[in-house]
Design a protein around this motif. Sequence first.
Motif, short mmCIF file in Angstrom:
data_model
loop_
_atom_site.label_atom_id
_atom_site.label_comp_id
_atom_site.label_asym_id
_atom_site.label_seq_id
_atom_site.Cartn_x
_atom_site.Cartn_y
_atom_site.Cartn_z
N GLU A 31 0.83 -1.21 0.00
CA GLU A 31 0.00 0.00 0.00
C GLU A 31 0.86 1.26 0.00
OE1 GLU A 31 -3.30 0.54 -0.45
OE2 GLU A 31 -3.27 -1.59 -0.93
N ALA A 32 1.93 1.25 0.78
CA ALA A 32 2.84 2.40 0.80
C ALA A 32 3.46 2.59 -0.58
CB ALA A 32 3.92 2.20 1.86
N PHE A 33 3.82 1.51 -1.23
CA PHE A 33 4.39 1.59 -2.57
C PHE A 33 3.39 2.18 -3.56
CE2 PHE A 33 5.20 -0.25 -6.76
CZ PHE A 33 6.48 0.24 -6.98
N TYR A 34 2.12 1.88 -3.39
CA TYR A 34 1.08 2.42 -4.26
C TYR A 34 0.68 3.84 -3.91
CZ TYR A 34 0.35 -2.24 -6.26
OH TYR A 34 0.48 -3.45 -6.89
N GLY A 35 1.27 4.42 -2.86
CA GLY A 35 1.03 5.82 -2.54
C GLY A 35 0.23 6.09 -1.29
N THR A 36 -0.19 5.09 -0.57
CA THR A 36 -0.92 5.28 0.67
C THR A 36 0.05 5.82 1.72
OG1 THR A 36 -2.43 3.49 0.14
CG2 THR A 36 -2.31 4.14 2.45
N ARG A 56 2.04 -2.80 13.04
CA ARG A 56 2.81 -3.05 11.81
C ARG A 56 3.53 -1.78 11.35
NH1 ARG A 56 1.31 -6.96 13.56
NH2 ARG A 56 3.36 -6.66 14.44
N LEU A 57 2.84 -0.64 11.35
CA LEU A 57 3.47 0.62 10.94
C LEU A 57 4.64 0.96 11.85
CD1 LEU A 57 0.29 2.70 10.09
CD2 LEU A 57 2.01 1.90 8.46
N LYS A 58 4.45 0.78 13.14
CA LYS A 58 5.53 1.05 14.10
C LYS A 58 6.72 0.14 13.84
CE LYS A 58 6.59 1.06 19.00
NZ LYS A 58 6.18 0.63 20.32
N ASP A 59 6.46 -1.14 13.63
CA ASP A 59 7.53 -2.11 13.40
C ASP A 59 8.28 -1.80 12.10
OD1 ASP A 59 8.85 -4.42 14.39
OD2 ASP A 59 7.84 -5.63 12.87
N LEU A 60 7.55 -1.50 11.04
CA LEU A 60 8.19 -1.20 9.76
C LEU A 60 9.00 0.10 9.83
CD1 LEU A 60 5.27 -2.26 7.41
CD2 LEU A 60 7.49 -3.41 7.64
N GLU A 82 2.20 11.08 8.46
CA GLU A 82 2.19 10.30 7.23
C GLU A 82 3.26 9.23 7.37
OE1 GLU A 82 0.97 13.10 3.49
OE2 GLU A 82 3.09 12.96 4.00
N TYR A 83 3.07 8.15 6.68
CA TYR A 83 4.06 7.09 6.64
C TYR A 83 4.57 7.01 5.21
CZ TYR A 83 2.28 5.87 11.18
OH TYR A 83 1.91 5.93 12.50
N ARG A 84 5.86 7.23 5.05
CA ARG A 84 6.46 7.24 3.72
C ARG A 84 7.52 6.15 3.62
NH1 ARG A 84 7.67 13.63 3.68
NH2 ARG A 84 5.53 14.34 3.88
N LEU A 85 7.61 5.57 2.44
CA LEU A 85 8.64 4.58 2.19
C LEU A 85 10.01 5.25 2.26
CD1 LEU A 85 7.25 2.60 -0.85
CD2 LEU A 85 7.78 1.65 1.39
N THR A 86 10.93 4.59 2.89
CA THR A 86 12.32 5.04 2.88
C THR A 86 12.98 4.46 1.63
OG1 THR A 86 13.06 3.10 4.07
CG2 THR A 86 12.42 5.03 5.41
N GLU A 87 14.22 4.81 1.41
CA GLU A 87 14.96 4.23 0.30
C GLU A 87 15.02 2.71 0.45
OE1 GLU A 87 19.34 4.42 -1.84
OE2 GLU A 87 18.78 5.99 -0.42
N CYS A 88 15.25 2.26 1.67
CA CYS A 88 15.28 0.82 1.95
C CYS A 88 13.93 0.18 1.63
CB CYS A 88 15.64 0.60 3.42
SG CYS A 88 15.75 -1.12 3.92
N GLY A 89 12.85 0.83 1.98
CA GLY A 89 11.52 0.32 1.68
C GLY A 89 11.25 0.26 0.19
#
Length: 98
Positions: A31-36, A56-60, A82-89
């Motif tokens: 979902e984060a990859f799709y822009g959520t 899950r959000l906290k763990d990730l 907001e929760y954003r993907l990091t480079e690692c993600g």
Amino acid sequence: MGRTDFTRMRCPVARSMAVLGERWAMLVLREAFYGTTRFDEFERHLGIAPNILSARLKDLAEHGLLEKVPLPAPRTAGSRHEYRLTECGRDFFPPTWR
């Protein structure tokens, strides 16, 4: 027999499974990859219980796959982060998904 603790293994694949092998982790990352980015959006798109999603959000975020970013004021509809993907993600997903 108890569950194996992958976090203590020397193998990076096994250690990754400690985080990504959890039932909802991959779907949250998708979902984060799709822009959520917002909690309520994750909850709505996944149909996941709020307590599970929060964990899950906290763990990730703790493992560096997502970052928790405060929203600037004024806030909308109770959203604070907001929760954003990091480079690692982002690197987690194969190029064919991009």
